[in-house]
Write a protein that holds these residues in place. Structure first.
Motif, PDB file in Angstrom:
ATOM      1  N   PHE A 159      21.306 -45.741 -33.672  1.00  0.00           N
ATOM      2  CA  PHE A 159      20.846 -46.798 -32.772  1.00  0.00           C
ATOM      3  C   PHE A 159      20.110 -46.244 -31.549  1.00  0.00           C
ATOM      4  CE2 PHE A 159      21.300 -50.030 -29.465  1.00  0.00           C
ATOM      5  CZ  PHE A 159      20.972 -51.191 -30.154  1.00  0.00           C
ATOM      6  N   ARG A 160      20.348 -45.004 -31.193  1.00  0.00           N
ATOM      7  CA  ARG A 160      19.805 -44.429 -29.957  1.00  0.00           C
ATOM      8  C   ARG A 160      18.280 -44.510 -29.857  1.00  0.00           C
ATOM      9  NH1 ARG A 160      21.144 -40.794 -25.769  1.00  0.00           N
ATOM     10  NH2 ARG A 160      23.329 -40.856 -26.418  1.00  0.00           N
ATOM     11  N   PRO A 161      17.494 -44.250 -30.910  1.00  0.00           N
ATOM     12  CA  PRO A 161      16.035 -44.319 -30.752  1.00  0.00           C
ATOM     13  C   PRO A 161      15.520 -45.687 -30.323  1.00  0.00           C
ATOM     14  CG  PRO A 161      16.600 -43.127 -32.756  1.00  0.00           C
ATOM     15  CD  PRO A 161      17.867 -43.740 -32.241  1.00  0.00           C
ATOM     16  N   LYS A 162      16.335 -46.729 -30.459  1.00  0.00           N
ATOM     17  CA  LYS A 162      15.890 -48.066 -30.055  1.00  0.00           C
ATOM     18  C   LYS A 162      15.822 -48.209 -28.541  1.00  0.00           C
ATOM     19  CE  LYS A 162      17.711 -50.290 -34.229  1.00  0.00           C
ATOM     20  NZ  LYS A 162      18.618 -51.333 -34.782  1.00  0.00           N
ATOM     21  N   TRP A 163      16.542 -47.349 -27.807  1.00  0.00           N
ATOM     22  CA  TRP A 163      16.487 -47.437 -26.343  1.00  0.00           C
ATOM     23  C   TRP A 163      16.129 -46.098 -25.692  1.00  0.00           C
ATOM     24  CZ3 TRP A 163      19.795 -44.343 -23.500  1.00  0.00           C
ATOM     25  CH2 TRP A 163      20.894 -43.798 -24.199  1.00  0.00           C
ATOM     26  N   MET A 166      12.845 -40.803 -25.667  1.00  0.00           N
ATOM     27  CA  MET A 166      12.634 -39.357 -25.689  1.00  0.00           C
ATOM     28  C   MET A 166      13.190 -38.709 -26.952  1.00  0.00           C
ATOM     29  SD  MET A 166      13.287 -38.153 -21.744  1.00  0.00           S
ATOM     30  CE  MET A 166      12.817 -36.462 -22.150  1.00  0.00           C
ATOM     31  N   LEU A 167      14.079 -39.383 -27.662  1.00  0.00           N
ATOM     32  CA  LEU A 167      14.663 -38.808 -28.872  1.00  0.00           C
ATOM     33  C   LEU A 167      13.688 -38.970 -30.036  1.00  0.00           C
ATOM     34  CD1 LEU A 167      17.135 -37.454 -30.141  1.00  0.00           C
ATOM     35  CD2 LEU A 167      18.009 -39.735 -30.661  1.00  0.00           C
ATOM     36  N   ALA A 168      13.111 -37.854 -30.470  1.00  0.00           N
ATOM     37  CA  ALA A 168      12.123 -37.888 -31.547  1.00  0.00           C
ATOM     38  C   ALA A 168      12.736 -37.641 -32.917  1.00  0.00           C
ATOM     39  CB  ALA A 168      11.028 -36.845 -31.281  1.00  0.00           C
ATOM     40  N   LYS A 288      17.216 -48.339 -18.790  1.00  0.00           N
ATOM     41  CA  LYS A 288      17.017 -48.306 -20.239  1.00  0.00           C
ATOM     42  C   LYS A 288      18.352 -48.184 -20.964  1.00  0.00           C
ATOM     43  CE  LYS A 288      12.354 -46.345 -20.410  1.00  0.00           C
ATOM     44  NZ  LYS A 288      11.536 -45.185 -20.864  1.00  0.00           N
ATOM     45  N   LEU A 289      19.222 -47.324 -20.442  1.00  0.00           N
ATOM     46  CA  LEU A 289      20.536 -47.147 -21.056  1.00  0.00           C
ATOM     47  C   LEU A 289      21.323 -48.454 -21.005  1.00  0.00           C
ATOM     48  CD1 LEU A 289      22.890 -44.147 -20.715  1.00  0.00           C
ATOM     49  CD2 LEU A 289      23.794 -46.394 -20.151  1.00  0.00           C
TER      50      LEU A 289
END
Length: 389
Positions: A159-163, A166-168, A288-289
């Motif tokens: 789920f992290r890339p949705k918010w 920077m995580l590629a 964003k978090l």
């Protein structure tokens, strides 16, 4: 080196030409001397540091020993495979508690920020060791949120890339179903003048009732050696304590969730640049978090299925205050007292290296100031300052 000074006697004639040539030669000579002196100082500092300093990521020697460690010592053969996966240990948890206690008295937490919205409050502090990266500490309180959902949210790489833009890239490299330990691979996007950063992260969760101690740190992984690009971040420690707290509504209900974070990493960029980028991009990253956590909270209400990472977050190691010298409980009580009495002091930061301001402005933009007036003013002011110098 001698060839630079030979230019003095071969300077071209003409009105003003010799003066300009001599000035350029003197500047070149100064640059050479400064480089030699700087290399000498760095070499002496590294030699002295290797003899007397302690690495920042090393846990304190006063770490407590859990009953699980005693059981492993009694029957090492029965848990050999489990210990192979146990790359995040009780020493790392003790290191987190040690940083929060701050009993050394050598450094004080500098207040950086305090913001409040309708359903969230945020506070941030910073410590600056003599050597190594800055250490950041924050306290976030989410209204109408449970510790379990927040715990799963931080662990859920799917789920992290949705918010987290920077995580590629992410991938789970290894996991232990007994302790819940994981090794994950992250690649994070950095500004255009830097290569992307590569992380090998070990992580594990301890549980004490409704309180969760989530520890993540950089670990070695022989199966994935370092490369030139993306650049590996080896010194990395990011850990947090999640627990229920009373809501600001004043109804006496523990309907809010508090997250206390301690974070430091060596990203391989100048310290002043990193500090400026974090300071100007911190609130944007927090917003964003927060929006990501609320989206995750809503998704969990409609979708009962959990990702593999969220399922691993439920495999925790049980602890209790009585069994572990009450260190976790004591830290939480002292943390509350510090925040209520306001004993954390400010420090003036006058050591900013202005020659990095132009790059620092770009870092600030990359961390959240993409189109604001502050970012433009920062870049224009930096250009004027460098022009005068």
């Amino acid at each position: 080196f001698r060839s630079k000074f030979r230019f003095i006697w071969t300077a071209p004639p003409g009105f003003g030409a010799r003066r300009l040539w001599l000035a350029f030669t003197a500047l070149s000579a100064f640059s050479v001397f400064r480089t030699i002196f700087s290399n000498f100082i760095k070499r002496r500092f590294k030699e002295s540091a290797s003899d007397s300093s302690v690495p920042l990521q090393s846990p304190p020697p006063t770490a407590w020993i859990s009953p699980e460690s005693v059981a492993d010592a009694v029957s090492p053969g029965g848990r050999a495979e489990e210990r192979k996966q146990d790359i995040v240990t009780e020493n790392d948890l003790a290191h987190l508690l040690h940083l929060l206690e701050g009993k050394d008295g050598e450094m004080e937490w500098q207040r950086m920020m305090e913001r409040t919205t309708s359903n969230m409050s945020y506070q941030a502090w910073r410590q600056e060791p003599v050597s190594g990266p800055a250490i950041y500490r924050s306290r976030t309180v989410f209204e109408d949120a449970t510790p379990e959902v927040v715990r799963d949210f931080f662990w859920d790489d799917e789920f992290r890339p949705k918010w987290d833009t920077m995580l590629a890239y992410f991938k789970t490299l290894d996991e232990c179903p007994c302790t819940g330990s994981m090794i994950v691979h992250w690649i994070r996007k950095f500004p255009f003048f830097c290569s992307d950063r590569d992380y090998i992260i070990g992580r594990r969760i301890w549980e004490d009732g409704k309180t969760y101690y989530c520890v993540t740190k950089g670990v070695p992984y022989p199966g994935l050696p370092k490369r030139d690009k993306p650049r590996r971040v080896e010194l990395y420690f990011s850990s947090w304590i999640i627990r229920p707290v009373e809501s600001r509504k004043g109804d006496g209900q523990l309907s809010a969730c508090e997250v206390t974070l301690v974070h430091y990493e060596d990203m391989g960029i100048p310290k002043d640049v990193a500090k400026l980028g974090v300071r100007h991009g911190m609130w944007g990253a927090v917003k964003k978090l927060h929006s990501g956590m609320r989206a995750y909270q809503s998704a969990r209400k409609t979708d009962t299925s959990l990702s593999k990472c969220a399922l691993m977050a439920r495999m925790t190691t049980k602890i209790s205050c009585d069994e572990n010298i009450s260190s976790p409980c004591r830290v939480l009580r002292e943390d509350e007292n510090d925040q209520s009495t306001g004993i954390i002091k400010r420090k003036n930061d006058n050591s900013l290296n202005w020659k990095w301001i132009a790059i620092a402005g770009t870092v600030a933009l990359a961390f959240g100031l993409r189109s604001g007036v502050i970012g433009k003013a920062l870049l224009v002011g930096a250009g004027q300052r460098i022009g005068r110098r």
